[in-house]
Design an enzyme around this catalytic site. Structure first.
Site, short mmCIF file in Angstrom:
data_model
loop_
_atom_site.label_atom_id
_atom_site.label_comp_id
_atom_site.label_asym_id
_atom_site.label_seq_id
_atom_site.Cartn_x
_atom_site.Cartn_y
_atom_site.Cartn_z
N LYS A 81 0.75 -0.87 -0.03
CA LYS A 81 -0.26 0.06 -0.12
C LYS A 81 1.53 1.59 -0.25
O LYS A 81 1.79 1.54 0.28
CB LYS A 81 -1.38 0.19 0.90
CG LYS A 81 -1.72 1.16 1.03
CD LYS A 81 -3.18 1.34 0.52
CE LYS A 81 -4.39 1.57 0.81
NZ LYS A 81 -4.08 2.72 -0.83
N LYS A 105 5.09 2.52 8.20
CA LYS A 105 3.35 3.63 8.87
C LYS A 105 2.12 2.21 9.01
O LYS A 105 1.15 2.71 10.09
CB LYS A 105 3.41 4.06 7.62
CG LYS A 105 1.85 5.20 8.34
CD LYS A 105 1.36 6.92 7.26
CE LYS A 105 2.93 7.22 6.63
NZ LYS A 105 2.65 8.15 5.96
N LYS A 117 6.17 2.24 -3.28
CA LYS A 117 5.62 3.60 -3.24
C LYS A 117 6.52 3.89 -4.22
O LYS A 117 6.48 2.61 -4.84
CB LYS A 117 6.28 5.00 -2.30
CG LYS A 117 5.88 5.57 -1.87
CD LYS A 117 4.98 6.18 -1.25
CE LYS A 117 3.90 7.70 -0.79
NZ LYS A 117 3.38 7.54 -0.07
N THR A 205 -5.77 12.82 6.22
CA THR A 205 -3.62 13.08 6.48
C THR A 205 -4.11 14.53 7.49
O THR A 205 -3.58 13.95 8.19
CB THR A 205 -3.26 12.87 5.42
OG1 THR A 205 -3.71 11.87 4.66
CG2 THR A 205 -2.10 13.08 5.73
N ASN A 236 -3.00 19.59 -0.29
CA ASN A 236 -4.26 18.64 0.68
C ASN A 236 -4.34 18.96 2.59
O ASN A 236 -5.27 19.02 3.25
CB ASN A 236 -5.11 17.59 0.10
CG ASN A 236 -6.17 16.89 0.14
OD1 ASN A 236 -5.73 16.00 1.73
ND2 ASN A 236 -6.83 16.89 0.34
N SER A 365 -7.55 5.73 3.56
CA SER A 365 -7.41 4.53 2.55
C SER A 365 -8.05 3.35 2.29
O SER A 365 -7.73 2.65 1.98
CB SER A 365 -6.12 4.56 2.04
OG SER A 365 -5.53 5.91 1.24
#
Length: 432
Positions: A81, A105, A117, A205, A236, A365
């Site tokens: 992820k 994380k 990533k 976030t 954001n 997410s």
């Protein structure tokens, strides 16, 4: 002109990259817990690394070849992820570092997910919307079956958004047979709500950054009313963190982005700045509600809370000594390098680490992925309450380890994340 002394200093002290930072953090925590040497070898390297070069036709008929990356660090706890970013700094080392941070994380948050990533080495401001759509779709096609709803689930990151995810979703689904398409909605998260996205994912976030500051303040008996905060990066994450802090009574006094830095000691109204940016190419430069200042003055401003929410390695040993904040809340991934962190901790500045502070995004997410997978739709209030509960649990665990083992918050967060992964490997064993 560079002096002889400056040249020598640069030779003696090479700039450390994000990969070097995350490896130092990993090794420090590994030493603290006595991590099994075999598991340390596994976690110290990525599982898979994909580099793709693909051609795209531009609006004028010419063809450009782009380079894209996807690094899958670890999936011991669940599917890979992590976000996709479009930025000139994207390369293999950056993707490796960011993928490792995602593993820590998701583990820290207690999610059944791993870490990945990637992105494209590109300056998206140079391309039209149509070109970005074609670039995104061609990148998705190049990734092929290296992503998937139960394998690797991308999400938005720097310079990508819900629209980017919708293009990826549509392209990915178009490569599947008709009877498979309905089961692939959760191949990406951070989608528009109308395309299967989750209520609240847009603010998750930033909300997590705000909650981390709030929990830290409560833990230290600090009232946020009237506290001054500065934010680097007003996308954001920076916007939502600022909005929630403003609602708590804190005062935004300075903002920095790629277009410059602005400052108003009496306060900047968050929504006024956001509205201005919407009309001025998403840049803060020229905002009438604040004065322009030099970029190198930004981190030296008087404030209580500093929120770096842009790119990595923004707080270094060169500017760490100027920081006057009580706490640094890492909205970005890897914004503080190792040398700077040591300087700040020695001065008593608290640092809420990225893998805790900005984990609201991946938790949000996960909620979206779960809803798509189970065919459910949650209301905004339910999503935000679940997010608050999950972040409270993570924060409480980190503070307990911080105090019990007498370590800083980042080391505590790494310890929790790595012990969960170590347990998984011990229980499952190593194939064959």
């Amino acid at each position: 002109m560079i002096t002889k002394e400056e040249k020598q200093e640069k030779t003696q002290k090479p700039k450390q990259g994000m990969l070097d930072n995350v490896m130092r953090q990993f090794n420090n925590a590994s030493d603290k817990i006595g991590l099994d040497p075999s598991i340390r070898k596994i976690l110290g390297i990525t599982n898979n690394e994909l580099v793709v070069h693909f051609p795209v036709k531009m609006d004028n008929g010419s063809v450009e070849v782009f380079t894209g990356y996807r690094v899958q660090h670890n999936n011991a706890l669940g599917p890979y992820k992590g976000g996709l970013r479009y930025h000139p700094t994207v390369d293999l080392d950056a993707a490796r570092a960011l993928a490792m941070w995602m593993t820590w994380k998701t583990s820290l948050a207690g999610l059944p997910l791993g870490g990945a990533k990637g992105g494209i080495q590109i300056d998206p401001s140079r391309y039209s919307t149509g070109e970005l759509e074609r670039i995104t779709r061609r990148f998705t096609y190049a990734l092929g079956d290296n992503i998937g709803p139960e394998l690797d689930i991308p999400a938005p990151d720097v310079n990508t958004n819900a629209q980017t995810m919708a293009w990826i979703l549509d392209t990915y689904m178009s490569t599947k047979s008709p009877n498979e398409r309905s089961t692939n909605l959760h191949v990406v998260t951070g989608k528009p709500v109308g395309a299967g996205g989750s209520e609240g994912r847009d603010r998750a976030t930033g909300y997590g950054v705000y909650l981390s500051v709030k929990f830290w303040a409560e833990h230290n008996n600090i009232d946020l009313q009237g506290r001054k905060f500065i934010v680097q990066g007003f996308g954001n994450v920076g916007y939502w963190a600022s909005l929630f802090l403003e609602m708590e009574g804190a005062v935004l006094t300075a903002v920095q982005d790629a277009s410059g830095s602005i400052f108003n000691p009496d306060g900047i109204v968050v929504d006024e700045l956001s509205e201005y940016m919407a009309q001025h190419d998403h840049k803060i430069a020229g905002f009438p509600g604040a004065d322009r200042i030099n970029n190198d003055e930004f981190f030296a401003l008087d404030c209580d809370i500093c929120i770096p929410a842009a790119l990595g390695n923004q707080i270094t040993e060169k500017n760490a000594g100027d920081i006057k904040a009580l706490v640094i809340a890492e909205g970005a991934n890897g914004p503080t390098d190792v040398q700077a962190e040591k300087m700040l901790l020695d001065r008593g500045v608290a640092i809420i680490p990225d893998i805790l502070c900005n984990s609201g995004g991946v938790i949000g997410s996960y909620f979206e992925w779960l809803q798509n997978r189970n065919g459910e739709i949650w209301q905004l209030e339910e999503v935000m309450e679940k997010l608050r509960k999950k972040l409270r649990e993570s924060f409480t665990r980190v503070m307990k380890v911080t105090e019990d083992r007498e370590v800083d918050m980042r080391t505590a967060a790494f310890i929790i994340a790595m012990e969960r992964l170590e347990q998984a490997y011990r229980q499952r064993g190593i194939f064959p």
